[in-house]
Motif scaffolding. Structure first.
Motif, PDB file in Angstrom:
ATOM      1  N   HIS A 186      26.532  55.501  41.615  1.00 28.47           N
ATOM      2  CA  HIS A 186      26.541  56.881  41.765  1.00 28.47           C
ATOM      3  C   HIS A 186      28.019  57.173  41.647  1.00 28.47           C
ATOM      4  O   HIS A 186      28.776  56.245  41.474  1.00 28.47           O
ATOM      5  N   GLU A 187      28.426  58.479  41.175  1.00 25.60           N
ATOM      6  CA  GLU A 187      29.819  58.782  40.863  1.00 25.60           C
ATOM      7  C   GLU A 187      30.604  58.579  41.946  1.00 25.60           C
ATOM      8  O   GLU A 187      30.421  59.140  43.051  1.00 25.60           O
ATOM      9  N   GLN A 188      31.787  58.042  41.576  1.00 25.71           N
ATOM     10  CA  GLN A 188      33.113  58.047  42.587  1.00 25.71           C
ATOM     11  C   GLN A 188      34.225  58.204  42.134  1.00 25.71           C
ATOM     12  O   GLN A 188      34.589  57.948  40.691  1.00 25.71           O
ATOM     13  N   TYR A 189      35.289  58.400  42.920  1.00 30.47           N
ATOM     14  CA  TYR A 189      36.682  58.377  42.216  1.00 30.47           C
ATOM     15  C   TYR A 189      37.417  57.865  43.233  1.00 30.47           C
ATOM     16  O   TYR A 189      37.558  57.500  44.253  1.00 30.47           O
ATOM     17  N   PRO A 190      38.502  57.258  42.399  1.00 28.47           N
ATOM     18  CA  PRO A 190      39.756  56.452  43.211  1.00 28.47           C
ATOM     19  C   PRO A 190      40.454  57.796  43.773  1.00 28.47           C
ATOM     20  O   PRO A 190      40.527  58.900  43.447  1.00 28.47           O
ATOM     21  N   ASN A 191      41.249  57.339  45.103  1.00 28.26           N
ATOM     22  CA  ASN A 191      42.134  58.260  45.659  1.00 28.26           C
ATOM     23  C   ASN A 191      43.199  58.506  44.693  1.00 28.26           C
ATOM     24  O   ASN A 191      43.736  57.642  43.933  1.00 28.26           O
ATOM     25  N   PRO A 192      43.942  59.722  45.098  1.00 28.27           N
ATOM     26  CA  PRO A 192      45.056  59.956  44.059  1.00 28.27           C
ATOM     27  C   PRO A 192      46.164  59.175  44.382  1.00 28.27           C
ATOM     28  O   PRO A 192      47.294  59.806  43.539  1.00 28.27           O
ATOM     29  N   TYR A 193      46.562  58.540  45.140  1.00 29.82           N
ATOM     30  CA  TYR A 193      47.753  58.003  45.928  1.00 29.82           C
ATOM     31  C   TYR A 193      48.160  56.660  45.192  1.00 29.82           C
ATOM     32  O   TYR A 193      49.131  55.857  45.468  1.00 29.82           O
ATOM     33  N   ILE A 194      47.382  55.999  44.115  1.00 38.03           N
ATOM     34  CA  ILE A 194      47.309  54.554  43.577  1.00 38.03           C
ATOM     35  C   ILE A 194      48.287  54.841  42.633  1.00 38.03           C
ATOM     36  O   ILE A 194      48.331  55.998  41.800  1.00 38.03           O
ATOM     37  N   SER A 195      48.886  53.910  42.207  1.00 42.72           N
ATOM     38  CA  SER A 195      50.000  53.836  41.048  1.00 42.72           C
ATOM     39  C   SER A 195      49.131  53.763  39.815  1.00 42.72           C
ATOM     40  O   SER A 195      48.335  52.742  39.714  1.00 42.72           O
ATOM     41  N   PRO A 196      49.061  54.808  38.698  1.00 37.57           N
ATOM     42  CA  PRO A 196      48.156  54.606  37.719  1.00 37.57           C
ATOM     43  C   PRO A 196      48.239  53.325  36.835  1.00 37.57           C
ATOM     44  O   PRO A 196      46.952  52.938  36.701  1.00 37.57           O
ATOM     45  N   GLU A 197      49.284  52.686  36.638  1.00 40.30           N
ATOM     46  CA  GLU A 197      49.091  51.419  36.051  1.00 40.30           C
ATOM     47  C   GLU A 197      48.619  50.113  36.909  1.00 40.30           C
ATOM     48  O   GLU A 197      48.462  49.203  36.391  1.00 40.30           O
ATOM     49  N   LEU A 198      48.257  50.544  37.990  1.00 37.77           N
ATOM     50  CA  LEU A 198      47.824  49.484  39.018  1.00 37.77           C
ATOM     51  C   LEU A 198      46.491  49.878  39.725  1.00 37.77           C
ATOM     52  O   LEU A 198      46.001  49.745  40.946  1.00 37.77           O
ATOM     53  N   CYS A 199      45.782  51.051  38.963  1.00 38.82           N
ATOM     54  CA  CYS A 199      44.371  51.255  39.421  1.00 38.82           C
ATOM     55  C   CYS A 199      43.294  50.833  38.648  1.00 38.82           C
ATOM     56  O   CYS A 199      43.290  50.957  37.530  1.00 38.82           O
ATOM     57  N   PHE A 200      42.737  49.851  39.337  1.00 37.15           N
ATOM     58  CA  PHE A 200      41.639  49.091  38.562  1.00 37.15           C
ATOM     59  C   PHE A 200      40.392  49.376  38.955  1.00 37.15           C
ATOM     60  O   PHE A 200      39.862  49.800  39.970  1.00 37.15           O
ATOM     61  N   GLN A 201      39.537  49.340  37.881  1.00 35.05           N
ATOM     62  CA  GLN A 201      37.793  49.281  38.173  1.00 35.05           C
ATOM     63  C   GLN A 201      36.951  48.105  38.056  1.00 35.05           C
ATOM     64  O   GLN A 201      37.390  47.566  36.796  1.00 35.05           O
ATOM     65  N   PHE A 202      36.662  47.522  38.787  1.00 35.92           N
ATOM     66  CA  PHE A 202      35.599  46.337  38.783  1.00 35.92           C
ATOM     67  C   PHE A 202      34.248  46.555  38.450  1.00 35.92           C
ATOM     68  O   PHE A 202      33.588  47.601  39.280  1.00 35.92           O
ATOM     69  N   HIS A 203      33.547  45.891  37.739  1.00 44.59           N
ATOM     70  CA  HIS A 203      31.926  45.864  37.658  1.00 44.59           C
ATOM     71  C   HIS A 203      31.515  45.069  38.790  1.00 44.59           C
ATOM     72  O   HIS A 203      30.685  45.262  39.453  1.00 44.59           O
ATOM     73  N   TYR A 204      32.103  43.607  39.001  1.00 48.39           N
ATOM     74  CA  TYR A 204      31.438  42.650  39.963  1.00 48.39           C
ATOM     75  C   TYR A 204      32.203  42.658  41.263  1.00 48.39           C
ATOM     76  O   TYR A 204      33.524  42.502  41.348  1.00 48.39           O
ATOM     77  N   PHE A 205      31.594  42.730  42.291  1.00 52.88           N
ATOM     78  CA  PHE A 205      32.252  42.726  43.697  1.00 52.88           C
ATOM     79  C   PHE A 205      32.686  41.337  43.918  1.00 52.88           C
ATOM     80  O   PHE A 205      33.878  41.159  44.381  1.00 52.88           O
ATOM     81  N   ALA A 206      32.254  40.173  43.412  1.00 54.60           N
ATOM     82  CA  ALA A 206      32.678  38.846  43.542  1.00 54.60           C
ATOM     83  C   ALA A 206      34.129  38.944  43.003  1.00 54.60           C
ATOM     84  O   ALA A 206      35.148  38.233  43.791  1.00 54.60           O
ATOM     85  N   ILE A 207      34.409  39.472  41.703  1.00 54.41           N
ATOM     86  CA  ILE A 207      35.686  39.364  41.267  1.00 54.41           C
ATOM     87  C   ILE A 207      36.868  40.157  41.816  1.00 54.41           C
ATOM     88  O   ILE A 207      37.927  40.074  41.873  1.00 54.41           O
TER      89      ILE A 207
END
Length: 320
Positions: A186-207
């Motif tokens: 489902h759609e989700q958003y990062p919270n707005p207070y993360i540094s843009p250059e350090l905001c990551f999105q992962f596919h695998y929970f394990a990684i």
């Protein structure tokens, strides 16, 4: 006199398609070939990259992109904060409580609304943890030599609730802060207070879990549900089994954690050893959590905010 300058290369046979003069159908046939999925470069073929057999490549890429970025930005150590995504800041929780209360006043016999009011009231109480996590994030952001000091950066799962509060605290003081989001159905958003250059999105929970631990010098767990408990017990197991060197693991909120998990019963039933209870500590607030982490590292002389000499690098990849 010998001429100098740029060398002119002659054209090679394959630089142009077979001409129409030789075969009227040639150009169309070549275009069909070039449009074929099989002709597409593997790195530019999303369908190919998503098949079962390329999972190993995806796992590596999931790991490598954040690793290279954090290394490039000189992120040496992290303080990881877990906690519920459902806990809201006080004004939001209070507004919801008043809305439900108004509905119940108009329909006092509605059992569903009564249960909703109880939950809303509990969320108002739990909102104190939002404020506390934000305060903790501010402490981490101000530690070291100040907000520009990247040696120790606060890291969360990047979502709302407690994660947002901790990132927000670091953001408040101008410090960099990391969020490790996860791709969900489902759609989700990062919270707005993360540094843009350090905001990551992962596919695998394990990684994602791996990156939580690679640079972690402490774990702070606020009240939370399945996700928080999953991450907490993952860390406790890694330390217990010696797969990861010991780090300070801090649970914030005596009342919550004593009710949710009876660790003493695990000892009484022989499921864990008495010394396993020393892997973590329970505190009441951000100030106690921060004091414990600094004291833990000071006692062991592990140099949480150590200055590395030129050419020397911190050792990452603690998970064996």
């Amino acid at each position: 006199m010998k001429k100098t300058g740029r060398k002119r290369w002659h054209e090679l046979p394959w630089q142009h398609p077979k001409p129409k003069s030789e075969d009227p159908k040639a150009l169309k046939l070549v275009q069909q070939l070039m449009n074929s999925p099989s002709y597409r470069l593997a790195e530019e073929d999303p369908e190919f990259l998503r098949i079962h057999e390329t999972r190993g490549v995806r796992l590596e890429l999931d790991y490598l992109k954040p690793e290279l970025i954090m290394t490039d930005l000189d992120v040496q150590h992290t303080i990881v904060v877990f906690g519920s995504a459902r806990i809201k800041e006080r004004k939001t929780a209070l507004a919801h409580f008043k809305t439900v209360q108004k509905k119940l006043d108009a329909d006092p016999d509605n059992v569903k609304l009564l249960a909703e009011l109880r939950e809303a009231e509990r969320m108002v109480e739990m909102s104190t943890y939002y404020d506390d996590a934000r305060r903790f994030g501010r402490m981490i952001g101000e530690a070291g030599t100040g907000p520009e000091d990247n040696r120790v950066i606060l890291m969360t799962g990047g979502g709302p609730g407690i994660m947002e509060a901790a990132n927000r605290g670091a953001y408040d003081v101008g410090a960099k802060t990391i969020g490790l989001n996860i791709n969900l159905p489902h759609e989700q958003y990062p919270n707005p207070y993360i540094s843009p250059e350090l905001c990551f999105q992962f596919h695998y929970f394990a990684i994602r879990k791996l990156h939580f631990m690679l640079r972690a010098q402490a774990l702070v767990a606020y009240p939370g549900g399945f996700g928080t408990l999953d991450e907490l017990f993952e860390v406790l197991t890694l330390v217990q089994t010696r797969k990861n060197p010991e780090i300070p693991v801090v649970l914030v909120g005596h009342r919550y954690w004593k009710r949710i998990i009876d660790f003493d019963v695990l000892v009484e039933e022989g499921m864990i050893a008495p010394e396993d209870l020393e892997i973590f500590t329970i505190v009441e607030n951000a100030e106690e959590a921060f004091k414990h982490i600094i004291g833990w590292h000071t006692e062991r002389k592990t140099h949480l905010y150590r200055v590395y000499t030129e050419g020397e690098k911190p050792q990452h990849g603690k998970v064996r």
